[in-house]
Design a protein around this motif. Structure first.
Motif, mmCIF file in Angstrom:
data_model
loop_
_atom_site.group_PDB
_atom_site.id
_atom_site.type_symbol
_atom_site.label_atom_id
_atom_site.label_comp_id
_atom_site.label_asym_id
_atom_site.label_seq_id
_atom_site.Cartn_x
_atom_site.Cartn_y
_atom_site.Cartn_z
ATOM 1 N N LEU A 171 0.859 -1.192 0.000
ATOM 2 C CA LEU A 171 0.000 0.000 0.000
ATOM 3 C C LEU A 171 0.896 1.244 0.000
ATOM 4 O O LEU A 171 1.883 1.279 0.733
ATOM 5 N N SER A 223 0.438 3.829 1.434
ATOM 6 C CA SER A 223 0.412 4.440 2.763
ATOM 7 C C SER A 223 1.338 3.733 3.761
ATOM 8 O O SER A 223 1.633 4.274 4.827
ATOM 9 N N SER A 224 1.805 2.493 3.430
ATOM 10 C CA SER A 224 2.639 1.800 4.431
ATOM 11 C C SER A 224 4.032 2.433 4.509
ATOM 12 O O SER A 224 4.518 3.039 3.552
#
Ligand code: AMP
Ligand code: MN
Length: 218
Positions: free
Chosen positions: A100, A102-103
């Motif tokens: 992801l 966002s990770s």
């Protein structure tokens, strides 16, 4: 330093990054396939829980352990035997793809360690007997075929499988860096791999049709 690569120090200076360490264990061998094709080297990879090929290792926490200690801990879980890895075995560090956006960024550290043939065979045995991860995170150890038979069989077919993260390029880079196959054999194998890939796609489409047909049956 090649593009995308980080020095070990730069990698460790990254606050908020996650770190993963993996290792290619290998040895020389005089064994011959069918009594005539030299295997030359045994290189260990594994079939992972996610169906991808990769190298043994995993996430490490540099605030609690050195990279090499963390890798040793992961190897004990996945291989069932202690394989000490040192800073001298480090080959490269680079950012790895994350599932992801966002990770937290993930830095993949890669090591290569040459062992004796008896030690490699002991690792293979322990991986299916004493390793706690066997049958769960690790579905089995595999050897990399380094020869070419009838064009595409052997290394070319192996390279056309699916690999985790940078594992395929780490393998290809190590084959060249440590002189484990000739650049010519590797180049030809990769060209055949692309062809095999196309055949795989055809085969997959046929399998997909089969599941559609089965789905329609009463
Ligand atoms: P693992 O616990 O072995 O799955 O590895 C920890 C993380 O590193 C996971 O997010 C993997 O996707 C990633 N990873 C595993 N092998 C590699 C590799 N060879 N190159 C880059 N990332 C990897
Ligand atoms: Mn792992």
């Amino acid at each position: 330093m090649a593009s995308g690569q980080l020095s070990r120090a730069e990698a460790l200076a990254c606050k908020g990054c996650r770190h993963a360490c993996h290792v290619m264990l290998y040895c020389d061998t005089k064994t011959q396939l069918f009594g005539k094709i030299p295997l030359r080297h045994i290189i260990l990879m594994q079939m992972r829980f996610d169906g991808l090929l990769g190298f043994p290792g995993g996430l490490v926490n540099p605030s609690k352990e050195t990279l090499e200690e963390g890798l040793g801990r992961e190897l004990l879980e996945e291989l069932g035997v202690a394989v000490p890895i040192s800073v001298e075995d480090h080959v490269d560090s680079r950012y790895a793809p994350t599932p992801l956006p966002s990770s937290a960024p993930l830095i993949a550290h890669f090591y290569v360690k040459k062992m004796e043939e008896e030690q490699i065979i002991e690792v293979e045995r322990a991986a299916v007997t004493t390793a706690t991860d066997y049958g769960q995170e690790v579905l089995g150890m595999v050897r990399v075929p380094l020869y070419s038979i009838r064009g595409s069989a052997g290394l070319a077919c192996f390279l056309s499988h699916s690999f985790i993260g940078h594992a395929r390029s780490q393998l290809v880079d190590s084959l060249l860096r440590f002189g484990l196959v000739t650049p010519d054999l590797l180049h030809k194998a990769l060209r055949h791999s692309l062809e095999t890939h196309k055949d795989n796609a055809k085969d997959l489409r046929a399998a997909l049709e089969l599941t559609k047909a089965k789905g329609k049956q009463p």
